[in-house]
Design an enzyme around this catalytic site. Sequence first.
Site, PDB file in Angstrom:
ATOM      1  N   GLU A  47      19.217  26.333  -8.032  1.00 30.13           N
ATOM      2  CA  GLU A  47      19.635  27.325  -9.027  1.00 30.13           C
ATOM      3  C   GLU A  47      18.606  28.442  -9.115  1.00 30.13           C
ATOM      4  OE1 GLU A  47      21.575  23.524 -10.321  1.00 30.13           O
ATOM      5  OE2 GLU A  47      19.455  24.027 -10.482  1.00 30.13           O
ATOM      6  N   THR A  48      19.075  29.605  -9.520  1.00 33.60           N
ATOM      7  CA  THR A  48      18.242  30.741  -9.908  1.00 33.60           C
ATOM      8  C   THR A  48      18.685  31.140 -11.308  1.00 33.60           C
ATOM      9  OG1 THR A  48      17.975  31.505  -7.633  1.00 33.60           O
ATOM     10  CG2 THR A  48      17.618  33.131  -9.366  1.00 33.60           C
TER      11      THR A  48
END
Length: 281
Positions: A47-48
Site C-alpha cells: 500500500e501507499t
Amino acid sequence: MHLFPFQLVNVFAESHFGGNPLAVFTDAEGLDDAAMQAIARQFNLSETVFLFPSSKAAARLRIFTPSYEMPFAGHPTLGSAAVLHRLGRAGDDFVLQTEAGPIPLTQRDGVFTLQANAATARPSGLGLADTAAMLGLAEADIVAAPEWLDTGTEQLLVRIASREAVLAARPDPQLFMQRATLQPGRSVAYLWHEGDNVATVRLFFEQHGAVIEDPGTGSACANLGGWCALNGRHPLAWRIEQGHAIDRLNVLQLSVDAAGRVRVGGRVIFVASGVFELPDS
C-alpha cells in the site's frame, strides 16, 4: 512541476530491514484519484498512503494498493501515525480518519496502536476439502470452515491446525481466485494458528492473476481479533508473527479486552524520505 514529499517506513519492524514497507505522502493536496493510483502503482508496495487535512482528526488517509483503493488497512494507518507523530502533527493520543471511519491511535514507548472497528462476520460457504485444495493443504489441516470477517476491510479467515501447516500452504491460483474472491480483482485469505499466545499467520491476495503474500497485515490482524471477540475468546494478548515464509519478519501486537475492543500495534522504523515529481498536466 509539482513536488510531493514522502517518507518510507517499515511497519511492524523489529529490525531495519524487517516489517512491511510503506510510502507515506505527507501533503497530498492537489493529487486526484487517478494520480494517487498511478503513484501507488509506481511504488508497487502493498500500500501507499496519502495524507490530507481533516477537521475531525490529525489527518485524513487515502490508502491505495497498486490496483485499487482500500477503505482501511492496518500498516498504512500505523505507519501514517508514526510519520505524523515524528513531524509533530500528532501527539500520543489521536485519531486518524479513514474511508472506513475514524480510528483512535496511541503511542507508548515507540509502539503505535490502533483500536479497530467492531467486527462483523459471515459464512464463506466453503467446506474443509475445498479450502484445503485451494491452499495446497490436507483436509485435516483446516480446523473449521472459513469465515469472512470485517473490521474495516473484509477478508477470508482460515484457522489452521498447526504452525507447520500455515508455513506449508501453497495456494493454487485458479482455485484461490474462485473461492477466496470478494469481487473480481479482490481475492484474499488470512491463515492463522495460535499456540501459547503466539500466532503464526500468512495473508495471500491476488494481483494481476498471481497470488502474492503480504509481509505484515494489520487489517487482517484486526479481523482475527474481531473473530476472537465474536467467539468469546477474550481478554487476550497475542504476539502475531508474519512474514517467516518470505524471510521478512513482521511482529504485531494483538489485544482484545474484556469488553471485546480490538487493538493492533507494532513498531515503525524510518528508512528514507524524498520528493515525488509530478509534471504539470
